[in-house]
Design an enzyme around this catalytic site. Structure first.
Site, PDB file in Angstrom:
ATOM      1  N   GLU A1065      -0.148   0.671   1.106  1.00 11.76           N
ATOM      2  CA  GLU A1065       0.353   2.036   0.935  1.00 11.76           C
ATOM      3  C   GLU A1065      -0.711   3.000   1.458  1.00 11.76           C
ATOM      4  O   GLU A1065      -1.908   2.688   1.465  1.00 11.76           O
ATOM      5  CB  GLU A1065       0.605   2.329  -0.548  1.00 11.76           C
ATOM      6  CG  GLU A1065       1.874   1.699  -1.086  1.00 11.76           C
ATOM      7  CD  GLU A1065       3.127   2.249  -0.418  1.00 11.76           C
ATOM      8  OE1 GLU A1065       3.284   3.491  -0.353  1.00 11.76           O
ATOM      9  OE2 GLU A1065       3.941   1.448   0.044  1.00 11.76           O
ATOM     10  N   SER A1083       5.255  -2.437  11.280  1.00 11.39           N
ATOM     11  CA  SER A1083       4.842  -2.937   9.965  1.00 11.39           C
ATOM     12  C   SER A1083       5.105  -1.883   8.897  1.00 11.39           C
ATOM     13  O   SER A1083       5.360  -0.714   9.199  1.00 11.39           O
ATOM     14  CB  SER A1083       3.346  -3.288   9.992  1.00 11.39           C
ATOM     15  OG  SER A1083       2.574  -2.113  10.186  1.00 11.39           O
ATOM     16  N   HIS A1084       5.003  -2.285   7.629  1.00 15.84           N
ATOM     17  CA  HIS A1084       5.291  -1.368   6.519  1.00 15.84           C
ATOM     18  C   HIS A1084       4.404  -0.134   6.571  1.00 15.84           C
ATOM     19  O   HIS A1084       4.875   0.999   6.424  1.00 15.84           O
ATOM     20  CB  HIS A1084       5.110  -2.077   5.181  1.00 15.84           C
ATOM     21  CG  HIS A1084       5.205  -1.149   4.007  1.00 15.84           C
ATOM     22  ND1 HIS A1084       6.413  -0.748   3.482  1.00 15.84           N
ATOM     23  CD2 HIS A1084       4.244  -0.508   3.295  1.00 15.84           C
ATOM     24  CE1 HIS A1084       6.182   0.101   2.491  1.00 15.84           C
ATOM     25  NE2 HIS A1084       4.876   0.252   2.358  1.00 15.84           N
ATOM     26  N   VAL A1085       3.090  -0.348   6.773  1.00 17.52           N
ATOM     27  CA  VAL A1085       2.179   0.788   6.735  1.00 17.52           C
ATOM     28  C   VAL A1085       2.449   1.738   7.899  1.00 17.52           C
ATOM     29  O   VAL A1085       2.303   2.963   7.777  1.00 17.52           O
ATOM     30  CB  VAL A1085       0.710   0.313   6.723  1.00 17.52           C
ATOM     31  CG1 VAL A1085       0.290  -0.268   8.065  1.00 17.52           C
ATOM     32  CG2 VAL A1085      -0.230   1.445   6.329  1.00 17.52           C
TER      33      VAL A1085
END
Length: 1479
Positions: A1065, A1083-1085
Site C-alpha cells: 500500500e 501490479s497492485h501498487v
C-alpha cells in the site's frame, strides 16, 4: 634504394606466424595438436625457467599431423580414382581426380607459363554458397605450409596457418583458380570446407596433395638470389617515380601490401628473363653496371644486416608488451618489425654498439621470456583455445536445502543446561565490571574457570572448579610471557605461602547456593600496572595438574577486543556450535595446529547442524583468514604439525563434499580459507629450506635470521607474503619501499611483524652479488610455502594435480607428487596455456582457458576420489583467477562495443554458475546473454531491448544470491563476532566482503557498465514512469516500501525506496514513490498509485538515484512525462500550490458499504449472479458468457454468495470459533497483531453438511468436477481454500486500506467465485486505455509465462509488455521483454476467487486486496525464455499478442468503457477469467 622497402623485403624471410590453439577443430582431424604427452613437461616448466634458442623461422604448419618417417622420400599416400565426369582443359596438365564420399567428384589441373607462374584450376561437382578451399603451399621436403603472397580475390588468411579462398558456383558445380608465382612451391595441399554445413572434405582422412607441373623452361630449378630481387624491386620503384605514401595509407597498411606485390613482381620479371635464356651472372652484371645501383644495394643490405634478427625480434616483443599485448593483424606485425628495426638502427647511428644494445634489451629474463614466446605461442597476438560446444544444462545444479527456520528449530533443541562453573561465572559477571578474559579448561570430567575482570583501577582474578578434592594453586605474576615473578604480599589471599618465585594458595568452597553442584574458588586482586599475566599450575593429592603438559597462563589484557554489542539470542544460527567455538577460541589462539584440530573435532557437529553449522565454521575460518583472530600465542609448533592438522581438516571437508552435495558451495568457501597441508615432511620443508637459502646465499643474520626463527616456531600464511615482499624488493634493485608496499598491501604492518612470538625487527639488506641466487632460491621456497598455506594458489594447485618431481638443489628434496589419474585428455596442455597467459593484460583468451579448464574439471568433482581435495583446490584457484583477470581487464572494455561487454558477462556468469549449488536461474540468464549476442550480431532491431530484460534478470539473480548469503551467513557473523570481540566494522561487512571476493561482484560491475549502453540503444531513457503526476514534497529515503506502508506522514513526502515488490500500500501523506526496483505497470501498487494520483516511477540511473537520496529532507518538485522525471528544489511557498489525493484526511466522503445478508442459498450457479448475491467480479464474468466472440473462452463459474461466511460462523458447529473471533475483533481495536490470530481462527471453521451438498450439486450441474469425488482429503483441500478467501478480509493491506478511506470493516462481505483453473501457458492483464500515458487509442498489456499470480503478486521482475493501436490490432509493439525468473504452474484444479462488496467501488480500488486461492499449490518453475516461442518466434508472438489485444478491444466495446481484464492463453486460445472497470 629505399631502406623501408629493403627492410620490408628482408622481413618476408622471418615473418612471424600466429600459432593457433592446440586442440582440434570440431568435426575435423586436420588441425595439429601440440599436446603434452606427459606431465613431466608442464612440471618442468613450473619448476625452473627454461632457455630456448631464438629462431628466425615463422613459417606456417601443415594441417595434417604425420608420424616421423625414416625415409623422407617416401611418397604420400594419395588415392586417384579416375572418373569420366569432368572435362579437362587439353592445354592443362591433369593433377588428379578425386572421389569424395563416393558421390562428389573433384578435378585439379594446372598449366605452367613462361613467366614462371603456375595456374591451378579446381572444379568440384558440388554447389554451396559457402564452399571454401583451405590451402597452403609446400616447398621441397618441408611439410610446413607456406602462404603464397599472390592470392585470389576474397582470400582470407586463417590464423597465419592457411589461406581460405571461396569457390564460385557454376551450374551444378563450383570452380576456383589459383596462380602460384613462387618457383620454390612444388605442391599444393588443401582441404575443402562447407562453412554453412560445417563439413570438411578430405582425401581418405588426409589432406589433398597435388604436385605442381614442371615449368616449361628450366626455371623451376633456378632460384633468383634475394639481393637481385631487392635491386630489381628498387629499380621498378624508381621507374614509377619513387612513389611515397600518405599518412592515411601508412595507417591503413596499404604501403606494405603494395611493397609485397612489387617484390613478387620483381621476382617474376627476373624469372622471365632467365626463361628467355639469361643467366643469373648476366643479370647481376647488367644490374651492377647501372650507375651505382650496386652501391645502393650494398648500402641497403649492409645497413640492415648489421642488426641480427634475434635482436629485432626481442625489440619487437618489448614494444608489443609495452602496448599491452594487443592482437595484431599480419600487416601490423610486419610494421612492428619495421619499427623495432628502426629503433635499433637509430641506436647504432648514435654510436651504440651491438653488444651494448644486446645487454640493454636482454636485461633480466627478457631474452628467455621472448624465446619462450617465440617457440611456444603466438608472437603478436594472444593465443586462443578452441572451446568445446557444450549443452549448458550439463552444469545444472538443483540442490534443495532446508529453510534456515527449520534448521534452527532442530538446533535450538540441542541447548544444554549450564554447568556449575558456567553458572558461577554468570553470577560473577553480573557486577558490571568489564570482562578482560574468560576461559573454561576441561580437566578430565571436571571444569576449571578462569575469569579476569577490571573493576576501577584493579585487576581481579577468579578461579573456580567443581573438583571435589582439596586443591592448591601454585602461581606467580609476569611482566612478559614465560616468566615467574613472586606476587607482592599485598595481593596474596589469606593463608597463602610465598617463596622466591611463586606463591601457593588454597581453594575454598563457594558460598553460592544456586549452583547445580558445589564449586571451590579462589580470588585475588592486583593493581592495574606492570603485571601482564599470571602463570600457574594446580596441586591435588600430591599430583601436579597442568595445561596439556604446559603451565597454565592467564592474560590480564582483554583476550578479545572489546565486545561492542550484545551477542543477541543467536537466532538464525547454529547457536550451540557457535557457543562451543567461542569457548574453545582461547585454545585455538595458541597456533594454527590447535585451530585446525579444533575445527576438525567440530566438523561432525557442524555437519549434523546442516547449512547453518557449516556457515558457522565458515564464519570462524574467515575471521581467522582476515586476521581478526589471533594466529599464534605463547606456543611454539613445528610446521609439519600445522600441515598435518591442515591435512586432517581438508580430508574431513573433502569427505563432507562427497556426501553432502547440497552444501558444496559453503564447503568450497571454507576450503578457500585453509591451506592444503599434507602428511609427512610437507611442513617440515619450511624449516629445512630456509636454512638452505641462508647457507647458499650467505645471509645468516639480520632480518633473514629473525624470519628463520619465526618459521621454525610458527609459520603462517604471512610467510607467503613476506617471501613475495623479499622477491619484489630484490627485483626492484633493492628498493626497501617496494618491500613495505608488498607487505602493507597484503595486510602486514610493521606492528604485525613485531607482534610475532619470534618478532621480525629488521629490514632486509642484501649485497648485489646475492641477487640472482636469492631470487632463484626464494622462488623455490615460495613453492614450499604455498604447498602448505595456499591451497588455492593457482600454480601450487596445478602442481599438486599434475604431479611434481624435485629437481632443485636443496629444495623439495625427495618430493614426488604423482599426477592425479583419470584427468581429461589435453588437460595438462590447457593448464599450461592458463599459466602462460595468467598475467596477460588482454584477458579474453585467458578467461576462455580458465573456464574451459573448469568445465573439463567439473565431472571429476562429483566423483569419489582420494585426491578430490587437490581437484577442489585447483577449481577454487581457477575460479579466483577468473575474478582477478576480469578486474585487470576492465581497461580492455573502456571503449568496447556492447557485444564484447556481453561476451565478458557470459564468461563471468558461467564462472559463477560453476561455483553455485543452485544455479538454474544463472544458467537461464547465461542462455539469455548468448541469445542477446546472437541478436546483436544479426542486427535485430530489438536486440538491446531483449538484452535489457536479460540484464534486469541477471541483477535479480545477483540480488537473490546476496540475500541468500545475508540470510545464511550474517546472523552467524553477528553472533560469533560479538562473542569473540571481532571489530564491529568487520562484522558489519562480513557478507558484503564474501560477495566481493567472488564472481558476483565482478558480474554486477560489468552489468552496471552495460546498462546505460542498452538503455540508450533501446531508447529507454533513465526512467519508466508508471503514474505521471506532478507533485511537490519532502524527500525521505527508506529501504523497503513494505516497512512504511502503514505509516502516516504528516507532510507531503516523496519516498525514495530501494525495494518495491508490487503488493504494498502507499502510505498516507506520500505524494511520490521513486525506486530502482521494477514492479509491473499493472501490479497492485502501480494501480494504487494511479488511483490515488501519486507519482510513481522506476529510476534506472544509479547516479540520479544517488542524487535524489542525497536530497533527503529537501523540498522537491517532480515533473514527470511519459518517459522522464525532471526534478528541482523549490521554496516552501510553492508547496501550497500542489495537491494530491493521497494527503492525509483527503478522503472521498461518498464511499459507503452496504451490509449483505444471507439469501438462503449456500451455492448458486452463474445464472443466479445478482448484485445482492455476488460482487462485480462474478457478475462481469457471467455477463461475458455468450456475448464475447466465440474464439474467446469464458470459464464455467459457480459461487458461494454473500452471507455464507456469516451463516457458517453462526452455525452451532462453530460456536467456539465465533466466540473467539468476537474477542479478537475487540482486541483488534488496540492491537493490530490480532489480525494474524483472526485469520488463523477463521481456518478452524467446520463446513455445515448443507453447504457441502449444495456446492457439490451446483458444481456438478454446471459441468465442473467435484473435489470430493477424488476422496475426502481433496474436499478438505477445497474447504481450506474457501476459508482462506474469507480470512483474507483481515489481511493487513486490506484492513488498513478500508480504514484509510473510513469504510466500516464489519460491513465488508465476501462472496467466493468458484472456477476451474485453466492450466495456462501464459497469463495476461489488459488495460484498454494506456495507464501510463492516458492514451485511449491504444491498449496496454502485460504477459507472463504460467499463471497470472506472478504478474499481480509480489514476484520480482518484469512481464512482457506491449501496446497495440485500436485501429491496427494486428501490429503489437513490444515495449519490454520479460525478466521474471519464476513462473507458476498447476495441475487441473479449482480456484476460489475473492469477490467482496468492497471491490470496484467508484473512487476506491479495492481490487487485489483480497486473496484468490487455488485448491492445489502452484509449482514454482525457473523460466527459460531462450526456448519460449513468445520471445523467439516472431510469427507466434504477433498472433498471440494480437489475439489478446482483439479480445480486450471486444470487451471494451461490449461495456462501452475502459476495462481492466485478466486472462490466460492455453494452446493458443484466449480465455478471459475476469474483467472490471479500469480505475
Amino acid at each position: 634504394m629505399s631502406n623501408t622497402v629493403g627492410q620490408n623485403l628482408i622481413h618476408q624471410h622471418f615473418r612471424p606466424t600466429v600459432l593457433e590453439h592446440r586442440s582440434k577443430l570440431k568435426g575435423s582431424s586436420v588441425i595439429p595438436t601440440n599436446s603434452l604427452c606427459a606431465t613431466a613437461s608442464i612440471n618442468q616448466s613450473l619448476a625452473q625457467p627454461r632457455k630456448y634458442r631464438l629462431s628466425t623461422k615463422f613459417y606456417g604448419h601443415s594441417l595434417s599431423k604425420r608420424k616421423q618417417k625414416l625415409a623422407m622420400a617416401i611418397p604420400r599416400a594419395v588415392t586417384f580414382i579416375p572418373q569420366a565426369v569432368l572435362a579437362a582443359d587439353p592445354a592443362s596438365e591433369n593433377l588428379g581426380k578425386f572421389n569424395i564420399d563416393g558421390n562428389i567428384e573433384l578435378q585439379v589441373d594446372a598449366s605452367a607459363h613462361t613467366s614462371g607462374s603456375t595456374q591451378v584450376n579446381f572444379r568440384i561437382m558440388y554447389t554451396s554458397d559457402s564452399l571454401i578451399l583451405h590451402w597452403g603451399g609446400i616447398r621441397g621436403r618441408n611439410e610446413k605450409w607456406v602462404l603464397p603472397s599472390r592470392q585470389p580475390e576474397g582470400t582470407k588468411n586463417y590464423k597465419n596457418r592457411a589461406l581460405r579462398t571461396p569457390f564460385m558456383k557454376t551450374g551444378s558445380g563450383s570452380h576456383l583458380k589459383l596462380e602460384i608465382v613462387d618457383p620454390e612451391i612444388q605442391a599444393i595441399e588443401f582441404l575443402i570446407f562447407d562453412e554453412a554445413r560445417n563439413k570438411w572434405m578430405k582425401n581418405n582422412g588426409q589432406n589433398f596433395h597435388v604436385k605442381l607441373p614442371h615449368k616449361k623452361t628450366s626455371v623451376s630449378n633456378i632460384s633468383v638470389p634475394e639481393d637481385l630481387v631487392q635491386i630489381q624491386a628498387y629499380l621498378r620503384w624508381e621507374r614509377k617515380g619513387k612513389q611515397m605514401y600518405s599518412p592515411e595509407q601508412e595507417k591503413a597498411m596499404e604501403h606494405l601490401k603494395r611493397k609485397q606485390e612489387e617484390y613478387e613482381a620483381a621476382r617474376a620479371e627476373l624469372l622471365e628473363e632467365i626463361a628467355r635464356g639469361a643467366s643469373v651472372d648476366d643479370i647481376r652484371s647488367r644490374m651492377t653496371k647501372k650507375g651505382g645501383q650496386e652501391s645502393k644495394k650494398t648500402t641497403v643490405n649492409e645497413t640492415n644486416n648489421k642488426i641480427p634478427d634475434d635482436l629485432v625480434q626481442i625489440q619487437a616483443y618489448i614494444r608489443w608488451e609495452k602496448a599491452g599485448k594487443p592482437t595484431y593483424s599480419p600487416e601490423q606485425q610486419l610494421r612492428e618489425f619495421e619499427e623495432a628495426r628502426k629503433e635499433l638502427q637509430s641506436e647504432l647511428e648514435k654510436g651504440v654498439s651491438l653488444d651494448e644494445i644486446r645487454k640493454k634489451i636482454t636485461k633480466g629474463e627478457i631474452e628467455t621470456k621472448v624465446s619462450k614466446q617465440l617457440q611456444n605461442k603466438i608472437y603478436f597476438s594472444p593465443e586462443r583455445i578452441q572451446r568445446k560446444q557444450r549443452d549448458l544444462m550439463q552444469i545444472l545444479n538443483k540442490y534443495a536445502v532446508k529453510p534456515v527456520e527449520e534448521t534452527q528449530e532442530s538446533i535450538s533443541a540441542e541447548t544444554k543446561p549450564l554447568r556449575a562453573v558456567e553458572c558461577f561465572a554468570k553470577e560473577k559477571e553480573l557486577d558490571g565490571s568489564p570482562v578482560m578474559n574468560k576461559k573454561i579448561y576441561k580437566l578430565g570430567e571436571k571444569d576449571l574457570l578462569v575469569l579476569v575482570t577490571k573493576p576501577a583501577g584493579k585487576i581481579k582474578i577468579l578461579l573456580a572448579t567443581d573438583f571435589e578434592e582439596p586443591l592448591t594453586l601454585h602461581w606467580a605474576l609476569s611482566e612478559k610471557g614465560g616468566e615467574w615473578l613472586p606476587p607482592p604480599p599485598s595481593v596474596l589471599p589469606p593463608g597463602s605461602v610465598s617463596s622466591d618465585k611463586a606463591a601457593e594458595s588454597k581453594f575454598s568452597p563457594s558460598n553460592s547456593a544456586d549452583l547445580p553442584k558445589q564449586v571451590q574458588c579462589i580470588e585475588m586482586e592486583v593493581e592495574d600496572g606492570n603485571f601482564k599475566g599470571m602463570p600457574f599450575v594446580l596441586l591435588s593429592g600430591g599430583n601436579w595438574i597442568k595445561d596439556q603438559g604446559s603451565d597454565f597462563y592467564v592474560e590480564f589484557s582483554q583476550r578479545f577486543k572489546q565486545v561492542q554489542k550484545d551477542a543477541g539470542d543467536g537466532k538464525g544460527t547454529a547457536k550451540v556450535l557457535l557457543d562451543r567455538i567461542a569457548e574453545l577460541e582461547s585454545e585455538a589462539q595458541k597456533s594454527f595446529m590447535h585451530r585446525f584440530n579444533i575445527a576438525s573435532d567440530l566438523m561432525d557437529q557442524a555437519k549434523d547442524s546442516g547449512e547453518l553449522g557449516l556457515a558457522g565454521i565458515l564464519v570462524w575460518m574467515r575471521f581467522m583468514a582476515t586476521r581478526q583472530l589471533i594466529w599464534n600465542k605463547n606456543y611454539n609448533v613445528k610446521p609439519r604439525e600445522i600441515s598435518k592438522a591442515q591435512d586432517r581438516l581438508t580430508d574431513l571437508l573433502q569427505s563432507i563434499y562427497k556426501t553432502h552435495p547440497q552444501h558444496r558451495e559453503l564447503l568450497r568457501m571454507i576450503m578457500s580459507t585453509v591451506g592444503r597441508g599434507g602428511e609427512g615432511d610437507v611442513g617440515q620443508r619450511i624449516r629445512d629450506e630456509i636454512l638452505v637459502i641462508q647457507r647458499n646465499n650467505d645471509c645468516k643474520g639480520g632480518m633473514m635470521e629473525e624470519w628463520h626463527q619465526k618459521l621454525h616456531n610458527n609459520t603462517s600464511p604471512d610467510d607467503v607474503v613476506i617471501c613475495q615482499a623479499l622477491m619484489d624488493y630484490i627485483k626492484s634493485d633493492f628498493d626497501i619501499s617496494v618491500y613495505w608496499k608488498t607487505l602493507n598491501e597484503n595486510g602486514i604492518t610493521k606492528e604485525r611483524l613485531l607482534s610475532y612470538d619470534r618478532a621480525i625487527h629488521s629490514e632486509p639488506s642484501f649485497r648485489r652479488d646475492q641477487k640472482d641466487g636469492l631470487l632463484r632460491d626464494l622462488g623455490h621456497y615460495m613453492r614450499t610455502l604455498k604447498a602448505v598455506h595456499s591451497g588455492a594458489d593457482l600454480e601450487s594447485a596445478i602442481t599438486n594435480c599434475m604431479g611434481y618431481k624435485a629437481e632443485g638443489k636443496g629444495f623439495m628434496v625427495g618430493v614426488q607428487i604423482n599426477p592425479i589419474p583419470g584427468l581429461p585428455s589435453g588437460f595438462p596442455e590447457l593448464l599450461r596455456f592458463v599459466l602462460e597467459h595468467v598475467e596477460d593484460r588482454n584477458v579474453e583468451a585467458l578467461l576462455e582457458g580458465l573456464l574451459e579448464a573448469r568445465q573439463e574439471l567439473r565431472p571429476l568433482l562429483s566423483k569419489s576420489s582420494d585426491r578430490l581435495k587437490d581437484l577442489l583446490f585447483l577449481d577454487i584457484a581457477l575460479d579466483s583467477t577468473v575474478r582477478t583477470a576480469i578486474e585487470r581487464g576492465y581497461e580492455e572494455l573502456n571503449n568496447a562495443r556492447p557485444e564484447k561487454i556481453m561476451y565478458f558477462i557470459t564468461l563471468v556468469l558461467e564462472n559463477l554458475a560453476l561455483s553455485s549449488d543452485d544455479n538454474e536461474d544463472l544458467i537461464y540468464c547465461l542462455k539469455g546473454w548468448h541469445h542477446s549476442i546472437s541478436m546483436c550480431k544479426s542486427q535485430s532491431p530489438h536486440w538491446a531491448l531483449y538484452a535489457k530484460s536479460v540484464l534486469d534478470r541477471t541483477r535479480l539473480a545477483l540480488a537473490s544470491k546476496a540475500e541468500l548469503y545475508q540470510r545464511i551467513l550474517q546472523p552467524s557473523a553477528d553472533y560469533l563476532g560479538s562473542l569473540l570481540g571481532v571489530d564491529q566494522w568487520a562484522i558489519n561487512i562480513f557478507t558484503e566482503e564474501i560477495i566481493r571476493a567472488g564472481s558476483a561482484a565482478t558480474l554486477s560491475s560489468l552489468v552496471n557498465r552495460l546498462d546505460p549502453v542498452l538503455r540508450e540503444t533501446a531508447h529507454l531513457g533513465s526512467w519508466q514512469v508508471i503514474s505521471p503526476v506532478e507533485v511537490v514534497g519532502y524527500v525521505d529515503v527508506v529501504d523497503e516500501l513494505l516497512s512504511v506502508q502503514n505509516k502516516s506522514y504528516d507532510r507531503p513526502t516523496i519516498l525514495v525506496a530501494r525495494s518495491v515488490k508490487g503488493e504494498e500500500e502507499i502510505p498516507d501523506g506520500v505524494v511520490a514513490v521513486l525506486t530502482p526496483d521494477m514492479p509491473d505497470v499493472l501490479s497492485h501498487v502501480s494501480v494504487r498509485a494511479r488511483n490515488c494520483k501519486v507519482c510513481f516511477a522506476t529510476c534506472f540511473d544509479q547516479n540520479i538515484l544517488a542524487d535524489l537520496q542525497a536530497r533527503k529532507g529537501k523540498l522537491l518538485r517532480l515533473k514527470p512525462s511519459s518517459a522522464d522525471v525532471v526534478y528541482s528544489e523549490v521554496k516552501e511557498g510553492e508547496l501550497a500550490d500542489s495537491s494530491s489525493s493521497n494527503l492525509k484526511g483527503d478522503v472521498p466522503s461518498s464511499i459507503t458499504l452496504v451490509r449483505k445478508q444471507f439469501a438462503g442459498k449456500y451455492a448458486i450457479s452463474a445464472e443466479e449472479f445478482t448484485p445482492e448475491m455476488v460482487g462485480a467480479k462474478s457478475r462481469n464474468i457471467s455477463y461475458l458468457k455468450g456475448k464475447v466472440p466465440s474464439w474467446v473462452g469464458i470459464p464455467t463459474s459457480v459461487a458461494l454468495p454473500f452471507g455464507v461466511f456469516e451463516k457458517v460462523l453462526a452455525d452451532k458447529l462453530n460456536k467456539e470459533v465465533d466466540e473467539k473471533l468476537q474477542f479478537l475483533k475487540k482486541k483488534l481495536e488496540g492491537d493490530f497483531g490480532a489480525l494474524e490470530e483472526i485469520r488463523k481462527t477463521v481456518l478452524q471453521l467446520r463446513a455445515p453438511p448443507q453447504l457441502v451438498q449444495e456446492l457439490k450439486t451446483k458444481m456438478q450441474s454446471s459441468g465442473m468436477p467435484w473435489p470430493g469425488d477424488e476422496g475426502e482429503q481433496r474436499w478438505e483441500q477445497a474447504w481450506t481454500a474457501i476459508k482462506k478467501v474469507w480470512a483474507s478480509k483481515w489481511n493487513e493491506r486490506a484492513y488498513f486500506s478500508t480504514r484509510k478511506v473510513k469504510l466500516d470493516h464489519d460491513y465488508l462481505c465476501m462472496a467466493v467465485l468458484v472456477q476451474e483453473i485453466i492450466n495456462a501457458d501464459y497469463a495476461f492483464v489488459i488495460h484498454t486505455t494506456n495507464p501510463s500515458s492516458g492514451d485511449s487509442s491504444e491498449i496496454y498489456t502485460e504477459v507472463v509465462k504460467g499463471l497470472g499470480e506472478t504478474l499481480v503478486g509480489a514476484y520480482p521482475g518484469r512481464a512482457l509488455s506491449y501496446v497495440c493501436k485500436k485501429n491496427n490490432l494486428n501490429s503489437p509493439q513490444v515495449l519490454g521483454y520479460p525478466s521474471k525468473p519464476i513462473g507458476l504452474f498447476i495441475r487441473r484444479s479449482i480456484i476460489f476467487r475473492s469477490d467482496s462488496n468492497g471491490e470496484d467501488l467508484e473512487g476506491y480500488a479495492g481490487a487485489g486486496l483480497y486473496d484468490s486461492v487455488p485448491m492445489d499449490e502452484e509449482e514454482k518453475v525457473v523460466l527459460d525464455y531462450s526456448s519460449d516461442p513468445l520471445i523467439n518466434d516472431g510469427k507466434f508472438q504477433q498472433e498471440i499478442l494480437s489475439s489478446i489485444a482483439r479480445a480486450g478491444n471486444a470487451i471494451e466495446e461490449l461495456y462501452g468503457s475502459p476495462q481492466d481484464i485478466e486472462g490466460v492463453i492455453r494452446d493458443g486460445k484466449v480465455y478471459v477469467v475476469q474483467t472490471r472497470p479500469q480505475m
